[in-house]
Design an enzyme around this catalytic site. Structure first.
Site, PDB file in Angstrom:
ATOM      1  N   GLU A 183      -8.598  29.252  28.752  1.00  8.31           N
ATOM      2  CA  GLU A 183      -8.997  30.665  28.736  1.00  8.31           C
ATOM      3  C   GLU A 183      -8.584  31.231  27.393  1.00  8.31           C
ATOM      4  O   GLU A 183      -7.469  30.942  26.944  1.00  8.31           O
ATOM      5  CB  GLU A 183      -8.286  31.442  29.858  1.00  8.31           C
ATOM      6  CG  GLU A 183      -8.843  31.082  31.215  1.00  8.31           C
ATOM      7  CD  GLU A 183      -8.205  31.821  32.375  1.00  8.31           C
ATOM      8  OE1 GLU A 183      -7.402  32.745  32.132  1.00  8.31           O
ATOM      9  OE2 GLU A 183      -8.505  31.484  33.519  1.00  8.31           O
TER      10      GLU A 183
ATOM     11  N   ILE B  73      -4.015  35.644  49.676  1.00  8.50           N
ATOM     12  CA  ILE B  73      -5.335  35.872  49.059  1.00  8.50           C
ATOM     13  C   ILE B  73      -6.411  35.114  49.839  1.00  8.50           C
ATOM     14  O   ILE B  73      -7.483  35.646  50.153  1.00  8.50           O
ATOM     15  CB  ILE B  73      -5.342  35.460  47.568  1.00  8.50           C
ATOM     16  CG1 ILE B  73      -4.269  36.240  46.798  1.00  8.50           C
ATOM     17  CG2 ILE B  73      -6.715  35.699  46.944  1.00  8.50           C
ATOM     18  CD1 ILE B  73      -4.055  35.796  45.353  1.00  8.50           C
TER      19      ILE B  73
ATOM     20  N   ARG C 123      -6.401  29.200  39.429  1.00  5.58           N
ATOM     21  CA  ARG C 123      -6.072  28.799  38.062  1.00  5.58           C
ATOM     22  C   ARG C 123      -7.070  27.742  37.608  1.00  5.58           C
ATOM     23  O   ARG C 123      -7.413  26.821  38.368  1.00  5.58           O
ATOM     24  CB  ARG C 123      -4.657  28.210  37.981  1.00  5.58           C
ATOM     25  CG  ARG C 123      -3.530  29.233  38.058  1.00  5.58           C
ATOM     26  CD  ARG C 123      -3.464  30.129  36.814  1.00  5.58           C
ATOM     27  NE  ARG C 123      -2.400  31.112  36.867  1.00  5.58           N
ATOM     28  CZ  ARG C 123      -2.540  32.369  37.331  1.00  5.58           C
ATOM     29  NH1 ARG C 123      -3.698  32.788  37.776  1.00  5.58           N
ATOM     30  NH2 ARG C 123      -1.529  33.206  37.314  1.00  5.58           N
TER      31      ARG C 123
ATOM     32  N   THR D 197     -10.681  31.108  42.012  1.00  6.30           N
ATOM     33  CA  THR D 197     -10.132  32.359  41.445  1.00  6.30           C
ATOM     34  C   THR D 197      -8.621  32.221  41.239  1.00  6.30           C
ATOM     35  O   THR D 197      -7.937  33.213  41.034  1.00  6.30           O
ATOM     36  CB  THR D 197     -10.387  33.560  42.385  1.00  6.30           C
ATOM     37  OG1 THR D 197      -9.900  33.235  43.689  1.00  6.30           O
ATOM     38  CG2 THR D 197     -11.847  33.932  42.456  1.00  6.30           C
TER      39      THR D 197
ATOM     40  N   HIS E  72     -11.500  36.043  34.183  1.00  5.62           N
ATOM     41  CA  HIS E  72     -10.188  36.224  34.843  1.00  5.62           C
ATOM     42  C   HIS E  72      -9.928  37.706  35.171  1.00  5.62           C
ATOM     43  O   HIS E  72      -8.996  38.319  34.655  1.00  5.62           O
ATOM     44  CB  HIS E  72      -9.056  35.658  33.966  1.00  5.62           C
ATOM     45  CG  HIS E  72      -7.813  35.340  34.738  1.00  5.62           C
ATOM     46  ND1 HIS E  72      -6.979  34.301  34.443  1.00  5.62           N
ATOM     47  CD2 HIS E  72      -7.244  35.953  35.809  1.00  5.62           C
ATOM     48  CE1 HIS E  72      -5.959  34.279  35.288  1.00  5.62           C
ATOM     49  NE2 HIS E  72      -6.101  35.279  36.134  1.00  5.62           N
ATOM     50  N   ILE E  73     -10.797  38.239  36.052  1.00  4.58           N
ATOM     51  CA  ILE E  73     -10.671  39.653  36.431  1.00  4.58           C
ATOM     52  C   ILE E  73     -10.170  39.842  37.859  1.00  4.58           C
ATOM     53  O   ILE E  73     -10.253  40.935  38.413  1.00  4.58           O
ATOM     54  CB  ILE E  73     -12.023  40.393  36.312  1.00  4.58           C
ATOM     55  CG1 ILE E  73     -13.086  39.726  37.225  1.00  4.58           C
ATOM     56  CG2 ILE E  73     -12.506  40.475  34.881  1.00  4.58           C
ATOM     57  CD1 ILE E  73     -14.138  40.669  37.725  1.00  4.58           C
ATOM     58  N   GLY E  74      -9.647  38.759  38.470  1.00  6.25           N
ATOM     59  CA  GLY E  74      -9.277  38.798  39.889  1.00  6.25           C
ATOM     60  C   GLY E  74      -8.590  40.079  40.331  1.00  6.25           C
ATOM     61  O   GLY E  74      -8.996  40.726  41.290  1.00  6.25           O
TER      62      GLY E  74
ATOM     63  N   ARG F 221      -0.312  22.618  52.113  1.00  7.15           N
ATOM     64  CA  ARG F 221       0.791  21.662  52.240  1.00  7.15           C
ATOM     65  C   ARG F 221       1.435  21.808  53.624  1.00  7.15           C
ATOM     66  O   ARG F 221       1.787  20.866  54.274  1.00  7.15           O
ATOM     67  CB  ARG F 221       1.833  21.904  51.152  1.00  7.15           C
ATOM     68  CG  ARG F 221       1.641  20.985  49.976  1.00  7.15           C
ATOM     69  CD  ARG F 221       2.683  21.203  48.952  1.00  7.15           C
ATOM     70  NE  ARG F 221       2.870  22.647  48.731  1.00  7.15           N
ATOM     71  CZ  ARG F 221       3.683  23.161  47.845  1.00  7.15           C
ATOM     72  NH1 ARG F 221       4.415  22.380  47.098  1.00  7.15           N
ATOM     73  NH2 ARG F 221       3.795  24.458  47.683  1.00  7.15           N
TER      74      ARG F 221
HETATM   75  C1  8YV Z   1      -3.189  38.569  36.173  1.00  6.48           C
HETATM   76  C2  8YV Z   1      -3.234  36.630  37.875  1.00  6.48           C
HETATM   77  O1  8YV Z   1      -4.102  39.531  35.841  1.00  6.48           O
HETATM   78  O2  8YV Z   1      -1.664  37.495  39.397  1.00  6.48           O
HETATM   79  C3  8YV Z   1      -2.090  36.493  38.819  1.00  6.48           C
HETATM   80  O3  8YV Z   1      -1.587  35.367  39.008  1.00  6.48           O
HETATM   81  O4  8YV Z   1      -3.802  35.667  37.490  1.00  6.48           O
HETATM   82  C4  8YV Z   1      -3.724  37.983  37.458  1.00  6.48           C
HETATM   83  O5  8YV Z   1      -3.492  38.910  38.457  1.00  6.48           O
HETATM   84  C5  8YV Z   1      -3.070  37.638  35.008  1.00  6.48           C
HETATM   85  O6  8YV Z   1      -2.038  36.737  35.234  1.00  6.48           O
HETATM   86  C6  8YV Z   1      -2.820  38.404  33.718  1.00  6.48           C
HETATM   87  O7  8YV Z   1      -1.494  38.936  33.631  1.00  6.48           O
END
Ligand code: 8YV
Length: 318
Positions: A266, A156, A237, A235, A285-287, A177
């Site tokens: 959240e 990512i 956690r 984006t 949290h729309i990544g 790391r």
């Molecule tokens: C998810 C995410 O939408 O992939 C991840 O780690 O944070 C997101 O793609 C989220 O975990 C909801 O299931």
């Protein structure tokens, strides 16, 4: 074979589960299922598709030892006690790769939105505050040629770096790391210490996993080592930054701005002071939330579930 689905996945995934004769029981309430309800729901199932922040901790795994496979609707697996799952021989699958582009888009969107105070200025129109033309208030800052610091240069982070290089010729430095030699070769990213990353970056974008080591890694002491003109983007956690410290860093202008797709907790409460700051942009949290990516995630989930139910190793096993 029977599987419990703790939320919803894209229709293509539901269709493919049916084609593979997997019978689904689905949580249909609008609220997130509780830990107790999840345990109860999984008692007569062979597998679980876990959507959202369900804790797959030792207590859950012990109470659901009979599960063959748990397919996560995420690439992140910080919510899972992997050691316990391994001990109990429950396979865990995730969805890597397919969401890298969409998640990097979200980081890029936030970076740009923060740099031009876009969310804040949008709210001013809604509040009836667009009055006279005034050339000096609410000015943004430009990104052209500014240094991008990636914390956690994996798939990512690499996508984010490529977008920033393409759009704004941003030199890229990173801290991991372990070194990412491929990315160094591919985009000329330069490895630096964490302290150098903080001191040299104009934008820091977080793309690392939440672990005991990265929990609260971005705290007041760390924000103080960043440039006062810098932008912080997360984006990954919400637990990786300390929200109280971030708020203080923004209020006291220790850093210039912040863009968050992840918060702690959240959902974020609607009266959170961060939501009304001018140099802040926050998303719920729309990544990975695009049609293309959610379809691809659902298809990986089906592959993981079907393999796990057969007793095979998962194509995307954590
Ligand atoms: C998810 C995410 O939408 O992939 C991840 O780690 O944070 C997101 O793609 C989220 O975990 C909801 O299931």
């Amino acid at each position: 074979m029977k599987v419990f689905l703790s939320g919803n996945i894209a229709q293509v995934g539901l269709n493919e589960l049916e084609e593979n004769n997997v019978s689904i029981t689905q949580w249909s309430e609008k609220r997130q299922i509780t830990a107790e309800e999840l345990i109860a729901a999984c008692q007569d199932q062979d597998g679980l598709i876990s959507v959202g922040p369900n804790k797959i901790d030792a207590a859950f795994l012990q109470a659901c030892k009979h599960l063959k496979v748990i397919a996560l609707h995420s690439v992140g697996y910080d919510q899972v006690d992997l050691e316990e799952a391994k001990k109990l021989n429950i396979k865990i699958g995730n969805t890597p790769g397919v969401l890298s582009g969409a998640t990097a888009d979200t980081a890029f969107l936030l970076m740009l939105a923060v740099s031009r105070k876009a969310f804040y200025l949008h709210k001013k129109i809604i509040n009836g505050e667009w009055k006279n033309y005034e050339p000096t208030p609410d000015l943004g800052i430009e990104l052209n040629g500014k240094t991008l610091g990636i914390f956690g240069l994996g798939k990512i982070g690499l996508e984010m770096a490529k977008k920033c290089i393409g759009a704004y010729q941003m030199p890229v430095i990173y801290h991991n790391r372990s070194r990412n030699n491929e990315a160094e070769k591919e985009i000329g990213a330069k490895y630096v210490s964490f302290e150098e990353l903080l001191a040299q970056s104009d934008v820091i974008s977080v793309h690392t996993a939440l672990t005991p080591e990265t929990k609260d890694q971005f705290n007041l002491n760390v924000f103080k080592q960043m440039k006062s003109t810098s932008i912080f983007i997360n984006t990954a956690r919400g637990g990786i930054h300390n929200e109280e410290d971030l708020t203080k860093a923004l209020e006291e202008k220790i850093i210039w701005g912040a863009g968050l797709d992840v918060t702690n907790p959240e959902p974020m409460q609607k009266d959170n002071v961060l939501l009304n700051m001018d140099n802040v942009a926050i998303l719920p949290h729309i990544g990975s939330a695009t049609e293309e990516t959610r379809n691809a995630m659902a298809q990986i989930i089906v592959k993981n579930i079907v393999a796990g139910l057969k007793g095979d190793s998962l194509p995307y096993q954590v």
